[in-house]
Design an enzyme around this catalytic site. Structure first.
Site, PDB file in Angstrom:
ATOM      1  N   LYS A  13       9.185  15.449  37.016  1.00 34.33           N
ATOM      2  CA  LYS A  13       9.295  16.450  37.867  1.00 34.33           C
ATOM      3  C   LYS A  13       9.045  16.107  39.133  1.00 34.33           C
ATOM      4  O   LYS A  13       9.686  16.510  40.133  1.00 34.33           O
ATOM      5  CB  LYS A  13       8.495  17.620  37.448  1.00 34.33           C
ATOM      6  CG  LYS A  13       8.746  18.316  36.077  1.00 34.33           C
ATOM      7  CD  LYS A  13       8.102  19.488  35.640  1.00 34.33           C
ATOM      8  CE  LYS A  13       6.529  18.993  35.449  1.00 34.33           C
ATOM      9  NZ  LYS A  13       6.171  18.168  34.514  1.00 34.33           N
ATOM     10  N   ARG A  88       3.494  28.149  34.130  1.00 32.83           N
ATOM     11  CA  ARG A  88       3.373  27.338  32.935  1.00 32.83           C
ATOM     12  C   ARG A  88       3.363  28.236  31.824  1.00 32.83           C
ATOM     13  O   ARG A  88       3.757  27.797  30.536  1.00 32.83           O
ATOM     14  CB  ARG A  88       1.943  26.529  32.911  1.00 32.83           C
ATOM     15  CG  ARG A  88       1.856  25.332  34.046  1.00 32.83           C
ATOM     16  CD  ARG A  88       0.592  24.714  33.819  1.00 32.83           C
ATOM     17  NE  ARG A  88       0.193  23.602  34.799  1.00 32.83           N
ATOM     18  CZ  ARG A  88       0.620  22.386  34.561  1.00 32.83           C
ATOM     19  NH1 ARG A  88       1.248  22.121  33.718  1.00 32.83           N
ATOM     20  NH2 ARG A  88       0.435  21.676  35.795  1.00 32.83           N
ATOM     21  N   ARG A 123       3.074   3.386  30.889  1.00 32.00           N
ATOM     22  CA  ARG A 123       2.674   3.644  32.439  1.00 32.00           C
ATOM     23  C   ARG A 123       1.345   2.662  32.570  1.00 32.00           C
ATOM     24  O   ARG A 123       0.259   2.842  31.803  1.00 32.00           O
ATOM     25  CB  ARG A 123       2.681   4.845  32.900  1.00 32.00           C
ATOM     26  CG  ARG A 123       2.206   4.914  34.376  1.00 32.00           C
ATOM     27  CD  ARG A 123       2.620   6.576  34.998  1.00 32.00           C
ATOM     28  NE  ARG A 123       2.176   7.521  34.210  1.00 32.00           N
ATOM     29  CZ  ARG A 123       2.125   8.870  34.308  1.00 32.00           C
ATOM     30  NH1 ARG A 123       3.412   8.987  35.206  1.00 32.00           N
ATOM     31  NH2 ARG A 123       1.714   9.774  33.714  1.00 32.00           N
ATOM     32  N   ARG A 156      -4.287   5.092  31.841  1.00 35.03           N
ATOM     33  CA  ARG A 156      -5.316   6.145  32.113  1.00 35.03           C
ATOM     34  C   ARG A 156      -5.090   7.158  30.613  1.00 35.03           C
ATOM     35  O   ARG A 156      -4.280   6.763  29.891  1.00 35.03           O
ATOM     36  CB  ARG A 156      -4.626   7.234  33.043  1.00 35.03           C
ATOM     37  CG  ARG A 156      -4.385   6.609  34.605  1.00 35.03           C
ATOM     38  CD  ARG A 156      -4.076   7.567  35.632  1.00 35.03           C
ATOM     39  NE  ARG A 156      -2.910   8.287  35.043  1.00 35.03           N
ATOM     40  CZ  ARG A 156      -2.172   9.154  35.700  1.00 35.03           C
ATOM     41  NH1 ARG A 156      -2.467   9.369  37.235  1.00 35.03           N
ATOM     42  NH2 ARG A 156      -0.947   9.600  35.362  1.00 35.03           N
ATOM     43  N   ARG A 167      -0.578  16.784  24.936  1.00 36.10           N
ATOM     44  CA  ARG A 167      -0.077  17.440  26.016  1.00 36.10           C
ATOM     45  C   ARG A 167       1.354  18.239  25.704  1.00 36.10           C
ATOM     46  O   ARG A 167       1.706  19.117  26.318  1.00 36.10           O
ATOM     47  CB  ARG A 167      -0.059  16.515  27.460  1.00 36.10           C
ATOM     48  CG  ARG A 167      -1.391  16.242  27.783  1.00 36.10           C
ATOM     49  CD  ARG A 167      -1.263  15.161  28.831  1.00 36.10           C
ATOM     50  NE  ARG A 167      -0.733  15.422  29.907  1.00 36.10           N
ATOM     51  CZ  ARG A 167      -0.212  14.830  31.005  1.00 36.10           C
ATOM     52  NH1 ARG A 167      -0.357  13.353  30.846  1.00 36.10           N
ATOM     53  NH2 ARG A 167       0.150  15.376  32.061  1.00 36.10           N
TER      54      ARG A 167
END
Length: 215
Positions: A13, A88, A123, A156, A167
């Site tokens: 996004k 959201r 990542r 992370r 999530r």
């Protein structure tokens, strides 16, 4: 053009919002950024938001909508804007409608859960400067070291597979229902996210009726 951009965590996004913003010369209104700005300004709403954050709680919908309403009244939003990270939930979308903010298009970037987990778990981020890399798509010149500052590359907590799965669960429960909400309003556009960022951009620009320059 007034746009809402939706998609699961890791769908891309932010990247696509930046490209649309540049093309249309309109600002990106990212919820996290404007809450941090309000807290930094230490105004009345900022103080209330800070109280939530300090307690480790999500800022309430009524405070978020008021902060967003104030932001959208600024001069740079007169020609349009991109909302990233808001709404959201259905109640947040209803609150946005209640303050008479007329949205033109709601863009959803669709990516499978398996692909999201692959993208995010691979990542790595520099612990010094924050530069982002990926085990498959964007290798550093030297393994585990940042190209820019030679800082160590770390994963992370938010990018750990178990965290990503949680999530995604929250996203499917709370945010995905917005699809039907905006389909009923005739504003919903869905794009299948591609591994090649430029191909995703090309599809998005075509749907929005924009000229895409990949030079």
């Amino acid at each position: 053009m007034k746009i809402i951009i939706l998609g699961a965590p890791g769908a891309g996004k932010g990247t696509q919002a930046e490209l649309i913003s540049k093309s249309l010369s309109i600002p990106i209104i990212a919820t996290g950024n404007i809450i941090r700005e309000a807290i930094k300004n230490n105004d009345e709403l900022g103080k209330i938001a800070k109280a939530f954050v300090d307690l480790g709680k999500l800022v309430s919908d009524d405070i978020i909508i008021e902060i967003i309403e104030n932001r959208l009244q600024k001069e740079d939003c007169k020609g349009g804007f991109i909302l990233d990270g808001f709404p959201r939930t259905i109640p947040q979308a209803q609150a946005l409608d209640s303050i008479k903010i007329e949205i033109d298009k709601v863009l959803n970037i669709k990516v499978t859960d398996d692909e999201i987990i692959k993208r995010m778990s691979g990542r790595r981020v520099c612990e010094k400067c924050g530069s982002s890399y990926h085990l498959e798509f964007k290798h550093p010149l030297v393994e585990n070291l940042c190209d820019n500052c030679q800082g160590a590359l770390i994963q992370r907590k938010d990018d750990h597979p178990d965290t990503v799965k949680e999530r995604l669960k929250v996203y499917h429960q709370q945010t995905e229902p917005l699809k039907d909400y905006y389909i009923k309003q005739g504003k919903f556009i869905e794009i299948q996210g591609q591994n090649d960022v430029s191909k995703t951009t090309e599809l998005i620009f075509e749907k929005l009726g924009l000229q895409y320059d990949n030079s």
